[in-house]
Design a protein around this motif. Structure first.
Motif, short mmCIF file in Angstrom:
data_model
loop_
_atom_site.label_atom_id
_atom_site.label_comp_id
_atom_site.label_asym_id
_atom_site.label_seq_id
_atom_site.Cartn_x
_atom_site.Cartn_y
_atom_site.Cartn_z
N ALA A 71 0.81 -1.22 0.00
CA ALA A 71 0.00 0.00 0.00
C ALA A 71 0.84 1.28 0.00
CB ALA A 71 -0.96 0.00 1.19
N ASP A 72 1.87 1.34 0.83
CA ASP A 72 2.68 2.57 0.92
C ASP A 72 3.41 2.85 -0.39
OD1 ASP A 72 1.84 2.95 3.51
OD2 ASP A 72 3.66 2.14 4.43
N ALA A 73 4.01 1.82 -0.97
CA ALA A 73 4.74 2.00 -2.23
C ALA A 73 3.77 2.33 -3.36
CB ALA A 73 5.52 0.74 -2.57
N ALA A 74 2.60 1.71 -3.36
CA ALA A 74 1.61 1.98 -4.41
C ALA A 74 1.12 3.42 -4.35
CB ALA A 74 0.44 1.01 -4.27
N LYS A 75 0.83 3.90 -3.17
CA LYS A 75 0.36 5.28 -3.03
C LYS A 75 1.43 6.27 -3.48
CE LYS A 75 -1.76 8.59 0.13
NZ LYS A 75 -0.93 9.70 -0.39
N MET A 76 2.67 6.02 -3.09
CA MET A 76 3.75 6.92 -3.50
C MET A 76 3.90 6.95 -5.02
SD MET A 76 7.80 6.81 -2.68
CE MET A 76 8.01 5.57 -3.95
N LEU A 77 3.85 5.77 -5.64
CA LEU A 77 4.00 5.70 -7.09
C LEU A 77 2.84 6.41 -7.78
CD1 LEU A 77 5.52 4.68 -9.56
CD2 LEU A 77 4.29 2.51 -9.34
N ALA A 78 1.63 6.16 -7.32
CA ALA A 78 0.46 6.81 -7.93
C ALA A 78 0.56 8.33 -7.82
CB ALA A 78 -0.82 6.30 -7.28
N ASP A 79 1.04 8.82 -6.69
CA ASP A 79 1.16 10.27 -6.49
C ASP A 79 2.24 10.87 -7.39
OD1 ASP A 79 -0.81 10.19 -4.57
OD2 ASP A 79 0.57 10.22 -2.87
N ARG A 80 3.27 10.10 -7.72
CA ARG A 80 4.40 10.65 -8.47
C ARG A 80 4.22 10.59 -9.99
NH1 ARG A 80 9.03 10.07 -5.06
NH2 ARG A 80 10.47 10.47 -6.77
N LEU A 81 3.39 9.68 -10.48
CA LEU A 81 3.31 9.46 -11.92
C LEU A 81 2.92 10.69 -12.74
CD1 LEU A 81 1.88 5.84 -12.19
CD2 LEU A 81 4.21 6.63 -12.61
N PRO A 82 2.04 11.57 -12.25
CA PRO A 82 1.73 12.77 -13.05
C PRO A 82 2.96 13.63 -13.36
CG PRO A 82 0.03 12.43 -11.41
CD PRO A 82 1.12 11.44 -11.10
N ARG A 83 3.98 13.58 -12.53
CA ARG A 83 5.21 14.34 -12.80
C ARG A 83 5.91 13.84 -14.06
NH1 ARG A 83 8.58 14.72 -7.13
NH2 ARG A 83 6.81 14.93 -5.69
N PHE A 84 5.63 12.58 -14.43
CA PHE A 84 6.31 11.97 -15.57
C PHE A 84 5.43 11.92 -16.83
CE2 PHE A 84 8.52 10.47 -11.83
CZ PHE A 84 9.85 10.61 -12.19
N GLY A 85 4.33 12.67 -16.81
CA GLY A 85 3.53 12.81 -18.02
C GLY A 85 2.23 12.05 -18.05
N TRP A 86 1.91 11.30 -17.01
CA TRP A 86 0.66 10.55 -17.00
C TRP A 86 -0.50 11.47 -16.66
CZ3 TRP A 86 0.55 5.77 -18.97
CH2 TRP A 86 1.77 5.12 -19.12
N GLU A 87 -1.59 11.32 -17.41
CA GLU A 87 -2.74 12.23 -17.27
C GLU A 87 -3.63 11.86 -16.10
OE1 GLU A 87 -4.48 11.84 -21.11
OE2 GLU A 87 -2.73 12.65 -22.13
N THR A 88 -3.79 10.57 -15.83
CA THR A 88 -4.57 10.12 -14.68
C THR A 88 -3.74 9.11 -13.91
OG1 THR A 88 -5.63 8.18 -15.68
CG2 THR A 88 -6.67 10.34 -16.07
N SER A 89 -4.01 9.00 -12.61
CA SER A 89 -3.29 8.04 -11.78
C SER A 89 -4.11 7.75 -10.53
CB SER A 89 -1.91 8.60 -11.39
OG SER A 89 -1.19 7.68 -10.61
N HIS A 90 -4.35 6.47 -10.29
CA HIS A 90 -5.15 6.09 -9.12
C HIS A 90 -4.86 4.63 -8.74
CE1 HIS A 90 -7.55 4.49 -12.47
NE2 HIS A 90 -8.06 3.63 -11.59
N LEU A 91 -5.45 4.19 -7.63
CA LEU A 91 -5.36 2.79 -7.22
C LEU A 91 -6.66 2.09 -7.55
CD1 LEU A 91 -3.67 3.12 -3.69
CD2 LEU A 91 -2.59 2.94 -5.94
#
Length: 344
Positions: free
Chosen positions: A24-44
């Motif tokens: 859970a902790d790693a997943a939340k961190m990754l989901a929060d960071r992905l928009p910085r790399f160009g992803w338009e949506t990001s969620h769990l």
């Protein structure tokens, strides 16, 4: 020490422990960071996997890797040359390479990209299985450590099964009992596997038993199977072995082996990208493990497995990846994805 943002993502992912069922902790961190790399949506999603999207076309290219790891591993450490820690190879480097590369490429108007940072791959592939009915992709890239100079076109299958037995209790001098029977059945299955030929292997995963009062035993084994293995024949052998030693048999999971041709559009795209990035010929691998590549073969689309990292470090006490290896993998992903969307 100043590192590129892409490397910083991998460093932070490896720093956050994520053994299976504790992602859970790693997943939340990754989901929060992905928009910085160009992803338009990001969620769990409903089982905790990370889902990110780009583009709105009808044709979907799925990039799927996993964020869970086996337990244990070396103490986390990073310097200017390498990242050390559980998951550095399997499979946070491939996962981050797909995330960074997929967020950077230009997307044709008729395509869309979906990134999946799946949970549960190391045990039951629950993340990949949850996504199976939700996509009909035109192509799939599975993020697994192949090394930045290689792409994988096949993975072995497996049968996960248990031999089990119990009784109401007896003296060992008259009845060796359930533990002895289960051990003998397992030893026999190990010998049978040796004679099956190239590509078969077997290992004990778990053992449990009691030799007092109501006696019982369970031994769980992992039988790996090559391309061409027949499920029905293998289950027949297991059943005959169980019957010969008077134990029960439970088939826990069957995952078929899967292989694509070296001319598959995804394989061709990565072969071309590896040459383009490194100037060296690519290697084509037939992997000995089993992963979400097998599980998602039911999609029936062009597919291949790719990711930076030397698989000899998988699950080891020395798991590590050179930063240059990771960055080369990101560059290969960036070069390969447009080629896939052009070819499919």
């Amino acid at each position: 020490m100043r590192l590129p943002e892409s490397v910083g993502l991998l460093v932070d992912m490896v720093a956050v422990p994520s053994p299976t069922r504790e992602e859970a902790d790693a997943a939340k961190m990754l989901a929060d960071r992905l928009p910085r790399f160009g992803w338009e949506t990001s969620h769990l999603d409903g089982v905790g996997s990370v889902i990110a999207t780009r583009g709105g076309g009808d044709k979907e290219l799925v990039l799927l890797s996993h964020i869970d790891t086996v337990p244990g591993g070396p103490e986390f450490h990073v310097d200017e040359e390498r990242i050390v820690g559980r998951g550095a190879v399997d499979a946070k480097s491939p996962c981050c390479a797909l995330a960074v590369g997929g967020g950077a490429v230009e997307i044709p108007h008729d395509w869309r990209l979906t990134f999946v940072g799946a949970v549960g791959e190391e045990i039951d592939s629950r993340g990949a299985r949850f996504r199976m009915p939700l996509h009909e992709p035109a192509a799939l890239v599975v993020g697994e450590p192949t090394g930045s100079q290689s792409v994988a076109l096949s993975y072995r299958g497996r049968i996960l099964f248990s031999f089990f037995a119990e009784d109401g209790g007896a003296h060992r001098s008259g009845s060796p009992g359930p533990m002895t029977a289960a051990v003998l059945a397992s030893a026999s299955m190990e010998q049978i596997t040796k004679n099956m030929g190239k590509g078969y292997s077997i290992a004990v995963m778990e053992m449990e038993g009691r030799e007092a009062g109501k006696r019982y035993a369970t031994i769980t084994m992992d039988l790996r199977t090559p391309i061409g293995a027949e499920q029905r024949e293998l289950e027949m052998v297991l059943g005959e072995t169980a019957a010969a030693f008077g134990v029960g048999l439970k088939i826990i999971e069957y995952v078929p082996p899967h292989e694509v041709h070296k001319s598959d559009p995804v394989i061709r795209a990565f072969r071309s990208a590896i040459r383009e990035v490194s100037g060296e010929p690519p290697r084509i691998l037939a992997k000995q493990g089993t992963c979400d590549f097998n599980v998602l073969s039911v999609w029936g689309c062009p597919m291949g497995a790719y990711g930076p990292g030397d698989s000899k470090y998988d699950h080891s006490l020395d798991e590590q990846i050179p930063i240059k290896e990771f960055l080369r993998g990101v560059d290969v992903v960036k070069a390969a994805l447009p080629k896939i969307m052009e070819a499919v």
